[in-house]
Design a protein around this motif. Structure first.
Motif, PDB file in Angstrom:
ATOM      1  N   GLU A  32      -2.033  -5.579  -4.387  1.00 32.78           N
ATOM      2  CA  GLU A  32      -2.705  -4.519  -3.641  1.00 32.78           C
ATOM      3  C   GLU A  32      -3.746  -3.762  -4.465  1.00 32.78           C
ATOM      4  N   GLY A  33      -3.414  -3.509  -5.720  1.00 32.52           N
ATOM      5  CA  GLY A  33      -4.382  -2.745  -6.530  1.00 32.52           C
ATOM      6  C   GLY A  33      -4.462  -1.280  -6.149  1.00 32.52           C
ATOM      7  N   SER A  34      -3.474  -0.781  -5.431  1.00 29.08           N
ATOM      8  CA  SER A  34      -3.563   0.635  -5.047  1.00 29.08           C
ATOM      9  C   SER A  34      -2.953   1.543  -6.113  1.00 29.08           C
ATOM     10  N   GLN A  84       0.850  -1.192   0.000  1.00 26.11           N
ATOM     11  CA  GLN A  84       0.000   0.000   0.000  1.00 26.11           C
ATOM     12  C   GLN A  84       0.893   1.253   0.000  1.00 26.11           C
ATOM     13  N   PRO A  85       0.334   2.415  -0.402  1.00 27.14           N
ATOM     14  CA  PRO A  85       1.153   3.651  -0.406  1.00 27.14           C
ATOM     15  C   PRO A  85       1.659   4.011   0.988  1.00 27.14           C
ATOM     16  N   ARG A  86       0.845   3.769   1.993  1.00 31.75           N
ATOM     17  CA  ARG A  86       1.318   3.931   3.364  1.00 31.75           C
ATOM     18  C   ARG A  86       1.156   2.583   4.051  1.00 31.75           C
ATOM     19  N   GLN A 122      -5.490  -0.537 -10.811  1.00 30.62           N
ATOM     20  CA  GLN A 122      -6.670  -1.318 -10.497  1.00 30.62           C
ATOM     21  C   GLN A 122      -7.008  -2.256 -11.644  1.00 30.62           C
ATOM     22  N   GLY A 155     -12.545   4.518  -0.056  1.00 26.84           N
ATOM     23  CA  GLY A 155     -11.150   4.824   0.276  1.00 26.84           C
ATOM     24  C   GLY A 155     -10.512   5.843  -0.642  1.00 26.84           C
ATOM     25  N   ARG A 156     -11.107   6.007  -1.839  1.00 23.98           N
ATOM     26  CA  ARG A 156     -10.494   6.884  -2.832  1.00 23.98           C
ATOM     27  C   ARG A 156     -11.538   7.821  -3.410  1.00 23.98           C
TER      28      ARG A 156
END
Lengths: 414, 414
Positions: free
Chosen positions: A133-135, A91-93, A138, A272-273
């Motif tokens: 993750e697909g972050s 994930q980004p974070r 996608q 989430g986005r």
């Protein structure tokens, strides 16, 4: 199912050092990791994984979606291999353990077999699946869905990240960075798949238990909702005359909160986005898009709530146009009871507190379960926190999971 | 207030060609313009403006915030100049006329005076104010508030754009690109300021009128609302245990919609920008920030609604921390009646349908009104659309506004 000597050769310090080394690729403040799929950091992690395998003489393989495999030979080179592993993207974070642990535990198990002098009938392979993750791109779990043939890489030809970078270009770059990995097709026979992972929830941590024998994964559906209005001047346009995409999105999310309400708090509903255009203070938004992540253990609940999303959004969109598309659908799955039994057995034989449990998070194993006998091994993570820099696990628990994994792999590979 | 020959020398074709030339700097599909303040495109526009002035021998000046001035001398070089102009920066999806028209109409008026052989007692200057829009760097109207001393450039030392680029670095780059512009201090005496602009609303267009003699601007207040929660895994974290910043923002906006409700639809309330972190589908958002643009003609309404924003957001924030800060405050202003009378008079003398009217949009003139006698001249824009690629105005109307402006400037400069 006697316990072999393999688990005794799992090296806690080596496993911990490798987590620290991997965490350097994409390190962010607070002990976290930002290692986006197919980024420069991900490519470094992939090269390091292959280099560690090469030290043991494990051959590397890849495929047209960039899944990476390290192979420890078996006595019967024609036998379908036993497969273990997870993913190296984050994930980004994110933290240092989500995905990475499953890959490193698999490598550690193979090295323990080497050091114990154990030969297996079947080959054993460790996989790092592409873009779980697909972050960044996608949908997630691209690697495993391509491997089992549910989607083809051509389905992702138009995928771009938020900066507009094409998935295909980044994939080509990642493949070119590992010329020593031999190309292979998708979907070759796999005898069994076992994925080790941190729990990403609080059950094991809160109860002081070490091993989760994971028997199922709740289902997940992802949707993208896009509202299109018209941009206009914030000072001159009367509210009644606006087609304001932000306000439409707010009404949609409020309506979806009602639709997804679950007094038992089992259903997981996440927006989430959110992306807005032109995204400036003094212009009415012309476009607002948001994601939905919906999860539940019951397929009937996922179907019933999911099928009403478009209707709820249309009712809330007002003067804006609305488009709802489903970007991921993973049905609830049950793992292979025989492998779950082996996980439980070997944990007990090693004196480790073990619990049969479902997974709240989805994993590549959820897709692999429809392709070959599959199960997962969970270990605790601190306070159940994941997808967060504060994600943490202890060296003892990481090694305990690798010991159980090593025994299960020996069992399955004969 | 007899009408001079200046207006007869306004060149409709030249004025239109210059709009087309300026529109090339940051051109986007649909005839639009994306010319962010102090971007490479903005710098090109600024150089072109100075170059056009140099062809007429107008000296260029600048100041520590990058405002640009072209000076047509008067018979009395010590007299306070008459000032006209607007801004060359645009919205990200803006049109070719917002701001640019006021700058080019000012230049056109000066050239018309030259061609008519008219000498004035006072110098006349055309200004392009820095960063009126505030869409790249917040707040907007930096140039005029620095000029009148309401804020200092040091107040903007920490401002960065969405990509993290510092305002100060971009300002230094823009100043370095125009070494021929002589530095000047802020706040030198200005005899009067007149800003020409498209209406950005539908009144003139709908009524078929050509000139707005603008007598007031509604007030505006901008706020930034920031919600801070905690990121966690979308699949494992029960909704009751979440600190979800997106959901908190949705509740805040819903609460603010109630607070800002105005049955008369005079109040303008806009949430134009939303930023979420980490902004991925399967992680609960740790941060969500949004902007508020609030406008009303009555200072009492702006005060009463504005002061309740923080309270409404705190009540809606749930488990998230909330911070509300005001980033811009422009009180409603009334323009100088004498100049508004001159605009009306010269429009009538030129046979142009004219209306006294307020401005729904704010402008640098709103700040200048507190510094020197000030007014504005509006011309129609198609269907009132602005902050949109579809923004449009006719060559005839652009020239008509420049003719009125030329006459008013001659009047004021003596």
């Amino acid at each position: 199912m006697a316990t072999s000597r393999a688990s005794a050769f799992v090296d806690k310090d080596r496993l911990w050092r490798r987590h620290a080394a991997m965490a350097a690729f994409g390190a962010i403040p607070g002990n976290g990791v930002n290692r986006a799929a197919l980024s420069a950091e991900d490519i470094e992690a992939r090269r390091t994984f292959v280099a560690w395998g090469a030290e043991r003489g494990y051959a590397a393989f890849t495929d047209a979606i960039g899944n990476l495999f390290l192979r420890r030979p078996g006595r019967d080179p024609a036998a379908a291999p036993v497969l273990t592993g997870s993913h190296l993207d984050s994930q980004p974070r994110g933290g240092r353990f989500d995905g990475t642990y499953g890959v490193l535990a698999g490598l550690e198990a193979l090295e323990a077999l080497d050091d114990a002098g154990i030969a297996t009938e079947r080959p054993i392979e460790v996989v790092s699946w592409t873009n779980e993750e697909g972050s960044r791109f996608q949908p997630g779990t691209m690697g495993s869905v391509a491997f089992i043939g549910l989607r083809s890489p051509a389905d992702f030809a138009d995928v771009r990240d938020a900066a507009g970078v094409p998935f295909t270009a980044e994939l080509a770059r990642a493949l070119a960075a590992l010329p020593q990995a031999t190309p292979r097709p998708f979907g070759w026979p796999v005898h069994a798949f076992v994925e080790a992972h941190i729990e990403q929830g609080p059950v094991l941590y809160d109860r002081g238990e070490t091993i989760g024998a994971v028997d199922s994964i709740q289902g997940a559906r992802w949707f993208q909702v896009e509202l299109r209005g018209e941009t206009s001047h914030a000072g001159t346009t009367p509210l009644a005359a606006r087609r304001d995409a932000v306000q439409a999105a707010v009404r949609c999310i409020a309506g979806l909160n009602d639709l997804m309400h679950d007094p038992a708090d089992v259903l997981r509903f996440t927006v989430g986005r959110v992306d807005v255009e032109p995204n400036v203070p003094n212009s009415v938004a012309s476009r607002a898009a948001f994601t939905i992540d919906l999860r539940h253990p019951e397929a009937t609940v996922l179907a019933a709530r999911g099928e009403r999303i478009a209707e709820v959004c249309r009712a809330a969109a007002g003067a804006c146009a609305v488009a709802v598309s489903e970007t991921l659908s993973m049905p609830p799955c049950r793992f292979d009871a025989g492998i779950v039994d082996r996980v439980e057995h070997h944990a007990q034989a090693l004196g480790l507190p073990v619990r049969r449990m479902p997974s709240g998070a989805f994993h590549d194993a959820g897709y692999m379960a429809g392709f070959c006998p599959t199960a997962m091994i969970f270990i605790p993570c601190e306070r159940g926190i994941s997808h967060n820099e504060a994600e943490n696990a202890t060296p003892d628990d990481l090694a305990a999971g690798a010991r159980v994994l090593a025994e299960v792999l020996v069992d399955l590979a004969g």
